[in-house]
Design a protein around this motif. Structure first.
Motif, PDB file in Angstrom:
ATOM      1  N   ASP A 238       0.828  -1.206   0.000  1.00  0.00           N
ATOM      2  CA  ASP A 238       0.000   0.000   0.000  1.00  0.00           C
ATOM      3  C   ASP A 238       0.863   1.257   0.000  1.00  0.00           C
ATOM      4  O   ASP A 238       0.589   2.221  -0.720  1.00  0.00           O
ATOM      5  N   PHE A 239       1.915   1.243   0.817  1.00  0.00           N
ATOM      6  CA  PHE A 239       2.832   2.397   0.841  1.00  0.00           C
ATOM      7  C   PHE A 239       3.478   2.600  -0.531  1.00  0.00           C
ATOM      8  O   PHE A 239       3.663   3.729  -0.995  1.00  0.00           O
ATOM      9  N   ARG A 240       3.825   1.494  -1.176  1.00  0.00           N
ATOM     10  CA  ARG A 240       4.426   1.605  -2.503  1.00  0.00           C
ATOM     11  C   ARG A 240       3.435   2.206  -3.507  1.00  0.00           C
ATOM     12  O   ARG A 240       3.824   3.012  -4.372  1.00  0.00           O
ATOM     13  N   ARG A 241       2.150   1.800  -3.390  1.00  0.00           N
ATOM     14  CA  ARG A 241       1.130   2.365  -4.286  1.00  0.00           C
ATOM     15  C   ARG A 241       1.010   3.870  -4.076  1.00  0.00           C
ATOM     16  O   ARG A 241       0.822   4.627  -5.036  1.00  0.00           O
ATOM     17  N   GLN A 242       1.050   4.295  -2.803  1.00  0.00           N
ATOM     18  CA  GLN A 242       0.957   5.729  -2.536  1.00  0.00           C
ATOM     19  C   GLN A 242       2.136   6.485  -3.149  1.00  0.00           C
ATOM     20  O   GLN A 242       1.965   7.601  -3.663  1.00  0.00           O
TER      21      GLN A 242
ATOM     22  N   LEU B 116       2.254   9.343  -6.442  1.00  0.00           N
ATOM     23  CA  LEU B 116       3.017  10.579  -6.604  1.00  0.00           C
ATOM     24  C   LEU B 116       3.694  10.608  -7.971  1.00  0.00           C
ATOM     25  O   LEU B 116       3.791  11.653  -8.615  1.00  0.00           O
ATOM     26  N   GLU B 117       4.174   9.458  -8.413  1.00  0.00           N
ATOM     27  CA  GLU B 117       4.898   9.385  -9.672  1.00  0.00           C
ATOM     28  C   GLU B 117       3.956   9.437 -10.874  1.00  0.00           C
ATOM     29  O   GLU B 117       4.283  10.009 -11.907  1.00  0.00           O
ATOM     30  N   PHE B 118       2.773   8.779 -10.703  1.00  0.00           N
ATOM     31  CA  PHE B 118       1.832   8.723 -11.824  1.00  0.00           C
ATOM     32  C   PHE B 118       0.545   9.514 -11.541  1.00  0.00           C
ATOM     33  O   PHE B 118      -0.375   9.503 -12.351  1.00  0.00           O
TER      34      PHE B 118
END
Length: 556
Positions: free
Chosen positions: A328-332, A336-338
């Protein structure tokens, strides 16, 4: 249409069964005879608010049953189908029971339903219009839907509503995405640190339970090793259990022929015991090999277990939830990137839906203006016969500011009237007097009846405050309307009463020491006498009877 109304123990009505017919039915009677009770009873059957005061004194409950015969394809059938209510022979029976303590129950075709469903069904079947009714056409919020129905614009209005919903939902998605990205930006440094920490930890679902079990096992390792060693020693003491078994087998086998078969089961049992003993010895050896009592290994297990639990406490999730939390943290961070791309997509979609809404709403606006002109012309054509040739009915279509736009489009619709030349138009329910209001509503009904799905209309004293030629004109318009709908009219006007196809007289009388309301259908002489009474009052004169004959079209 309404076929039958059965009332039991409602105020002054103890028992009443009324049959209704097509066309215009008029209900007359002196003031206080119970005409309003009749309307209250019908309203009760159609879902109006229940009141314990409606229950006749001395009774524990009141009930009203209304029976309708509806044409095939009537919209109410779709509603009933959604509620799994069975319909046979296109007959609809609605019933309401009210107890003396104010509680009520509703039924449709003997199936229990909520009051809300009963009210929805009632709205499809009957419309009751009173002189000072603040609902229906006097409620400005209904004017837009009324115009759309008259102009056959319902589908166009639904299309506008769909575009509005798509636009608003996209706006909500955009706002939600913007909020998420803003929050993620504020927490970016913390998120990256958390992902790095969890990535190094590399949590695996189910790992905590496995480590806890292994730690528990290792804590008892010395006792387990001792037990395995003792078992091995006992089995190996001396020459060993296996050697003893094989020695016993050899002794028996040397004398096997002399034993006449008696030694064979013993030898077989010893053979099995030797095999099982061999398996046990191998299992003990394997268990001893598997046991890792290296203190470093136990420390590694405990260190890993405690690290998982510490991370779980830090991030306030179960240890098994750390893996998903990391994802989930990676998705957040990916947002930011996408995120900018997603925001741009939503902005483009929102602009597209907004444009579609505006285009369809502008088309609907133009269609409403055309429909309003036609409807106004038709209604104004009805006013001169109602002795309102100086009055004008005007449908105002007012453009709204963008912050006022809604699912119904870009405009507000309001019915206005001007009662005198040169006078500014104003809201229908504020400008017209009581008598004028009744006639405006009647003109509206005559025009709208052509598109309404409601088969039965009830007018309560629509002729209030008028008389003479105006009352006669109202009677003529009601007669015209009754050619397309079943019409029930409560009236004090002899001119209106004389136009009825069916004439019901409501009277109050004493019965067994109590006042009761009775309703009788009047024909021929009885009808003539009632209309003469309405003309002359209690003292019916020959002139009143002659006037009644004239109204009824009877020969002098």
């Amino acid at each position: 249409m309404l076929r039958r109304l059965s009332i039991r123990n409602v105020v002054l009505i103890d028992k009443l069964d009324l049959d209704f017919h097509e066309g215009l039915s008029v209900l007359t009677g002196e003031t206080g005879a119970g005409k309003s009770i009749l309307l209250d009873s019908l309203g009760l059957a159609l879902g109006a608010r229940a009141d314990s005061g409606l229950v006749r004194h001395g009774n524990d409950k009141a009930s009203v049953t209304a029976t309708f015969q509806l044409p095939a394809g009537h919209p109410v059938f779709g509603l009933l189908h959604e509620q799994d209510i069975d319909i046979e022979d296109d007959e609809l029976v609605v019933r309401r029971v009210v107890t003396a303590d104010g509680r009520s129950r509703a039924y449709i075709n003997d199936q229990s339903v909520s009051i809300g469903i009963l009210r929805d069904v009632g709205n499809y079947c009957v419309e009751i219009q009173g002189q000072f009714d603040q609902h229906g056409l006097l409620d400005p919020t209904t004017h837009r839907a009324t115009l759309d129905a008259h102009g056959n614009l319902t589908q166009a209005a639904l299309k506008v509503r769909d575009h509005w919903r798509n636009w608003r939902e996209t706006q909500k998605e955009l706002a939600s995405a913007q909020a998420r990205i803003t929050k993620a930006r504020e927490e970016e440094e913390w998120l990256r640190h958390a992902v790095d920490e969890l990535d190094k930890l590399a949590p695996v679902e189910g790992e905590e339970e496995q480590l806890a079990e292994e730690r528990q096992f290792l804590m008892h390792g010395e006792k387990l090793v001792a037990a395995l060693g003792d078992a091995e020693n006992d089995l190996s003491r001396g020459k060993g259990a296996e050697s003893a078994i094989r020695s016993a087998q050899r002794h028996l086998e040397r004398e096997l022929e002399k034993a006449d078969g008696r030694f064979e089961p013993i030898i077989e049992a010893l053979d099995r015991a030797a095999i099982e003993l061999e398996e046990a010895m191998r299992a003990i050896s394997a268990a001893q090999a598997d046991l890792n009592l290296d203190s470093g290994h136990q420390e590694n297990v405990e260190e890993r277990l405690f690290a998982l639990r510490a991370a779980a406490r830090k991030y306030n999730v179960p240890a098994d939830g750390l893996h998903n939390l990391m994802k989930d943290f990676r998705r957040q961070i990916e947002q930011l990137e996408f995120g900018e791309q997603e925001l741009e997509r939503l902005k483009e979609a929102g602009a597209k839906y907004r444009q579609s809404f505006i285009e369809s709403a502008e088309k609907l606006h133009e269609a409403r203006k055309k429909a309003a002109a036609k409807m106004d012309g038709a209604i104004n054509a009805e006013l001169p016969p109602l002795r309102m040739d100086k009055a004008r009915f005007i449908t105002e279509i007012i453009a709204l500011e963008e912050n006022e736009w809604g699912p119904d489009g870009l405009d507000r619709v309001q019915f206005t009237v001007s009662t005198n030349p040169g006078s500014p138009a104003g809201p229908l329910n504020k400008i017209a007097s009581g008598g004028e209001l009744s006639r405006f509503l009647l003109a509206l009904k005559v025009v709208l009846a052509r598109v309404s799905a409601v088969p039965s209309l009830v007018f309560d004293e629509v002729d209030s405050g008028v008389g003479g030629a105006t009352a006669a004109a109202i009677g003529e318009r009601l007669h015209l309307l009754a050619q397309e709908r079943q019409i029930l009219v409560i009236t004090h006007s002899p001119q209106v009463a004389a136009r009825g196809r069916t004439h019901l007289n409501i009277a109050k009388r004493e019965d067994a020491g109590a006042m009761v309301t009775r309703v009788n259908e009047l024909v021929q002489d009885a009808r003539r006498e009632e209309i003469a009474r309405m003309l002359a009052g209690h003292s019916i004169t020959a002139e009143a009877r002659a006037a009644a004959d004239s109204l009824l079209g009877l020969p002098a």
